[in-house]
Scaffold this motif. Structure first.
Motif, PDB file in Angstrom:
ATOM      1  N   GLN A   1     -18.506  -0.469 -18.163  1.00 41.65           N
ATOM      2  CA  GLN A   1     -18.639   0.770 -18.934  1.00 41.65           C
ATOM      3  C   GLN A   1     -17.823   1.819 -18.207  1.00 41.65           C
ATOM      4  N   MET A   2     -16.864   2.399 -18.893  1.00 39.69           N
ATOM      5  CA  MET A   2     -15.949   3.344 -18.280  1.00 39.69           C
ATOM      6  C   MET A   2     -16.153   4.708 -18.905  1.00 39.69           C
ATOM      7  N   ASN A   3     -16.611   5.654 -18.117  1.00 38.37           N
ATOM      8  CA  ASN A   3     -16.884   7.005 -18.590  1.00 38.37           C
ATOM      9  C   ASN A   3     -15.958   8.011 -17.915  1.00 38.37           C
ATOM     10  N   SER A   4     -15.915   9.196 -18.467  1.00 37.21           N
ATOM     11  CA  SER A   4     -15.098  10.292 -17.903  1.00 37.21           C
ATOM     12  C   SER A   4     -13.685   9.814 -17.610  1.00 37.21           C
ATOM     13  N   LEU A   5     -13.079   9.176 -18.567  1.00 35.99           N
ATOM     14  CA  LEU A   5     -11.761   8.576 -18.355  1.00 35.99           C
ATOM     15  C   LEU A   5     -10.694   9.629 -18.107  1.00 35.99           C
TER      16      LEU A   5
END
Length: 125
Positions: free
Chosen positions: A82-86
Motif C-alpha cells: 500500500q503506497m500512500n503520500s506518493l
C-alpha cells in the motif's frame, strides 16, 4: 512453473495512493521472503519493501518508510504494497520478487531468485 504477476500500477497525482498486487503461482508466499523493488530510468534497482516468511517482520527503505506498508493475503497467495503520500520520485517500474533463501537484513536484488514482469507507477504534480 513459478510465476509472479504484478498489477495495480498507474498514474496518480502527488499525495495520492496506490495499492499494487503480486499474485504468485507455483510458489507459496507464506513461508517465503517477498520483496518489492523499483527502478526508474537511468537509476539502479532499489529495494523498497520486504515481508519476511513469517509475515510479521517488515523492512522498508528510508525513502518510503512511513508511507508504504506491505502485507499479504495467504488465501489469495498475494502480496500487497500500500503506497500512500506518493511523490514524483516514487515514479518507477515496480517489481515483486521472492528470495527463496529467506530475507536478509537488507534488500539485495541479487539475493532474489524469482521476479515478476513489473508494473509502472507514475506520480505527477
Amino acid at each position: 512453473q513459478v510465476q509472479l504477476v504484478e498489477s495495480g500500477g498507474g498514474s496518480v497525482q502527488v499525495g495520492g495512493s496506490l495499492r499494487l498486487s503480486c499474485v504468485a503461482s507455483g510458489l507459496l508466499i507464506a513461508g517465503n521472503c517477498m520483496g518489492w523493488f523499483r527502478q526508474a530510468p537511468g537509476k539502479e534497482r532499489e529495494g523498497v519493501a520486504m515481508l519476511n516468511a513469517d509475515g510479521v517482520r517488515e523492512y522498508y527503505a528510508d525513502s518510503v518508510k512511513g508511507r508504504f506498508t506491505v502485507s499479504r493475503d495467504n488465501a489469495k497467495n498475494t502480496v500487497y504494497p500500500q503506497m500512500n503520500s506518493l511523490k514524483p520520485e516514487d515514479t518507477a517500474m515496480y517489481y515483486c520478487a521472492a528470495d527463496l533463501g529467506g530475507c536478509g537484513v537488507t534488500m539485495m536484488a541479487s539475493w532474489f531468485e524469482i521476479w515478476g514482469q513489473g508494473t509502472q507507477v507514475t506520480v505527477s504534480s
